[in-house]
Design a protein around this motif. Sequence first.
Motif, PDB file in Angstrom:
ATOM      1  N   LEU A 285       1.054  -1.468  -0.064  1.00  6.63           N
ATOM      2  CA  LEU A 285       0.014  -0.130  -0.099  1.00  6.63           C
ATOM      3  C   LEU A 285       0.688   1.255   0.022  1.00  6.63           C
ATOM      4  O   LEU A 285       0.530   2.185  -0.614  1.00  6.63           O
ATOM      5  N   THR A 286       1.845   1.236   0.690  1.00  7.51           N
ATOM      6  CA  THR A 286       2.916   2.406   0.770  1.00  7.51           C
ATOM      7  C   THR A 286       3.468   2.484  -0.599  1.00  7.51           C
ATOM      8  O   THR A 286       3.778   3.815  -0.938  1.00  7.51           O
ATOM      9  N   LEU A 287       3.821   1.616  -1.098  1.00  3.40           N
ATOM     10  CA  LEU A 287       4.767   1.712  -2.577  1.00  3.40           C
ATOM     11  C   LEU A 287       3.444   2.437  -3.382  1.00  3.40           C
ATOM     12  O   LEU A 287       3.858   3.287  -4.366  1.00  3.40           O
ATOM     13  N   LEU A 288       2.490   1.788  -3.612  1.00  7.95           N
ATOM     14  CA  LEU A 288       1.525   2.155  -4.619  1.00  7.95           C
ATOM     15  C   LEU A 288       1.062   3.719  -4.301  1.00  7.95           C
ATOM     16  O   LEU A 288       1.026   4.321  -5.189  1.00  7.95           O
ATOM     17  N   ALA A 289       0.731   4.006  -3.097  1.00  7.92           N
ATOM     18  CA  ALA A 289       0.460   5.407  -2.508  1.00  7.92           C
ATOM     19  C   ALA A 289       1.580   6.158  -3.163  1.00  7.92           C
ATOM     20  O   ALA A 289       1.171   7.413  -3.564  1.00  7.92           O
ATOM     21  N   GLU A 294       3.612  10.827  -6.307  1.00  3.89           N
ATOM     22  CA  GLU A 294       4.810  11.274  -6.870  1.00  3.89           C
ATOM     23  C   GLU A 294       4.192  11.919  -8.461  1.00  3.89           C
ATOM     24  O   GLU A 294       4.984  12.939  -8.863  1.00  3.89           O
ATOM     25  N   GLY A 295       3.295  11.289  -9.143  1.00  2.00           N
ATOM     26  CA  GLY A 295       2.699  11.792 -10.329  1.00  2.00           C
ATOM     27  C   GLY A 295       1.620  12.753 -10.193  1.00  2.00           C
ATOM     28  O   GLY A 295       1.546  13.749 -10.955  1.00  2.00           O
ATOM     29  N   ILE A 296       0.673  12.561  -9.330  1.00  2.00           N
ATOM     30  CA  ILE A 296      -0.489  13.502  -9.106  1.00  2.00           C
ATOM     31  C   ILE A 296       0.131  14.928  -8.701  1.00  2.00           C
ATOM     32  O   ILE A 296      -0.577  15.890  -9.337  1.00  2.00           O
ATOM     33  N   LYS A 297       1.069  14.915  -7.942  1.00  2.00           N
ATOM     34  CA  LYS A 297       1.438  16.162  -7.244  1.00  2.00           C
ATOM     35  C   LYS A 297       1.921  17.227  -8.298  1.00  2.00           C
ATOM     36  O   LYS A 297       2.300  18.389  -8.199  1.00  2.00           O
ATOM     37  N   GLU A 298       2.510  16.481  -9.521  1.00  2.00           N
ATOM     38  CA  GLU A 298       2.916  17.255 -10.579  1.00  2.00           C
ATOM     39  C   GLU A 298       2.106  18.152 -11.441  1.00  2.00           C
ATOM     40  O   GLU A 298       0.928  17.573 -11.582  1.00  2.00           O
ATOM     41  N   THR A 305       5.395  13.150 -20.298  1.00  2.00           N
ATOM     42  CA  THR A 305       5.590  12.117 -19.714  1.00  2.00           C
ATOM     43  C   THR A 305       5.225  11.854 -18.396  1.00  2.00           C
ATOM     44  O   THR A 305       4.861  10.802 -17.671  1.00  2.00           O
ATOM     45  N   THR A 306       4.939  13.065 -17.756  1.00  2.00           N
ATOM     46  CA  THR A 306       4.643  13.134 -16.149  1.00  2.00           C
ATOM     47  C   THR A 306       3.432  12.154 -15.790  1.00  2.00           C
ATOM     48  O   THR A 306       3.336  11.459 -14.863  1.00  2.00           O
ATOM     49  N   PRO A 307       2.137  12.214 -16.759  1.00  2.00           N
ATOM     50  CA  PRO A 307       1.100  11.584 -16.417  1.00  2.00           C
ATOM     51  C   PRO A 307       1.377   9.874 -16.266  1.00  2.00           C
ATOM     52  O   PRO A 307       0.784   9.293 -15.467  1.00  2.00           O
ATOM     53  N   LEU A 308       2.433   9.739 -16.890  1.00  2.00           N
ATOM     54  CA  LEU A 308       2.811   8.234 -16.942  1.00  2.00           C
ATOM     55  C   LEU A 308       3.017   7.670 -15.473  1.00  2.00           C
ATOM     56  O   LEU A 308       2.682   6.440 -15.284  1.00  2.00           O
ATOM     57  N   PHE A 309       3.490   8.586 -14.741  1.00  2.00           N
ATOM     58  CA  PHE A 309       3.991   8.308 -13.509  1.00  2.00           C
ATOM     59  C   PHE A 309       2.607   7.809 -12.867  1.00  2.00           C
ATOM     60  O   PHE A 309       2.589   6.749 -12.040  1.00  2.00           O
ATOM     61  N   ALA A 310       1.720   8.713 -12.488  1.00  2.00           N
ATOM     62  CA  ALA A 310       0.470   8.459 -11.763  1.00  2.00           C
ATOM     63  C   ALA A 310      -0.704   7.381 -12.373  1.00  2.00           C
ATOM     64  O   ALA A 310      -0.940   6.640 -11.755  1.00  2.00           O
ATOM     65  N   LEU A 311      -0.502   7.418 -13.609  1.00  2.00           N
ATOM     66  CA  LEU A 311      -1.308   6.293 -14.437  1.00  2.00           C
ATOM     67  C   LEU A 311      -1.055   4.891 -14.353  1.00  2.00           C
ATOM     68  O   LEU A 311      -1.904   4.107 -14.226  1.00  2.00           O
ATOM     69  N   SER A 312       0.213   4.855 -14.333  1.00  2.00           N
ATOM     70  CA  SER A 312       0.837   3.402 -14.176  1.00  2.00           C
ATOM     71  C   SER A 312       0.665   2.951 -12.667  1.00  2.00           C
ATOM     72  O   SER A 312       0.083   1.846 -12.811  1.00  2.00           O
TER      73      SER A 312
END
Length: 359
Positions: A285-289, A294-298, A305-312
């Motif tokens: 849960l910590t890893l996924l959170a 890290e992607g949502i805050k940007e 490419t930034t959306p790929l962080f949160a979407l994945s």
Amino acid sequence: MLLVVAGSLWSLDPKWGLHVLGRKWFRMLIPIVVSVMANEKWRKLFLYALSLGLTVNLGYCVLQMYGYVHVTTTGSNASDATGHIGHIGFGFVYGIWAAWLLHLGLQWSGVKRLMVWALAAASYVMIFSEQGRRGYLSALVLILCVLLKWIFDSKNWKAAVPVMAGFLLILMVISLGPGKERVYGTWQAFTQEHQLEGFDQTDSSDNAFIATQERFYMWRTSIKIWQQYPLLGVGTGGLPKAVADMKTAFHHSKGITIARPFSHPHNQYVLNLTRWGPVGLLLLLTLLAIWVWEGIKEDWRNSFTTPLFALSGLALALHALSSASMEEHFSAILAALLLAIAMSVDNETIKSAGGNSEN
């Protein structure tokens, strides 16, 4: 990774534990890809190549749907056209890609916007034509993520209008298309409004009911096993042996096995809990959170490419509800690659600053 190795010390089946460890090889790709892709040119080339491949595969799935090509992949046939991916990972792969294409369409204009949105629409049509219902959930949540993120970043509701139109189109596909029967069958399984004696292999809602009942059986069995080993779990690779040791009852209906031995419970959260106890679940849960945050805050508006962080990360978290998403071939490898692509942007910044990470 340390927990995977340490869990072998108390595993009920260390030999299978080595097999589980072997499934984690793709995580070693992350630092390699971060380093190799620390250049915008290579990142774009990789994503264009990936998009080309997924576009070609969509066309292949259409040919499969009409019987022009045949594959031997489990969960992939003319009535469930998912090419060589199979229905378990199909919605995950194309859900992420389609959401990213929607993001690009909001950045771009003119013909380029129409092209990427047409590909996104084709992806959603194929997702809801196949039998992976977890793909339906991923597709809906990821498009909502893109919509809400653009509203939040731009403070402009007009930017969300095209995406909202696409979201409504997806809801229409669910209510009128082939996905309707499968969603209905899943709902029946949740509410127990179905009798197994009336099972029909040609009925999508019946197949969805059976599949959901199988998942429930796996989850309940895994929870019972964890209750026998509440602190540390059965260890890395210990679940199949624990399942085999249990005197479980098998329920058959017209030759269909409702309960059967399994190596994972089709739920990453339950799997982590059973393997390594509460610590394993908490670390997941910590890893996924962190991955999603890290992607949502940007700010996404000016980023390729930034959306790929949160979407994945979000797709992995959703996919984990009904699969071993962190170890599954297509979902885990694609998520690792997209995470590395997003992280490589920061690596490029560090390199351009002469290696000074403070910049």
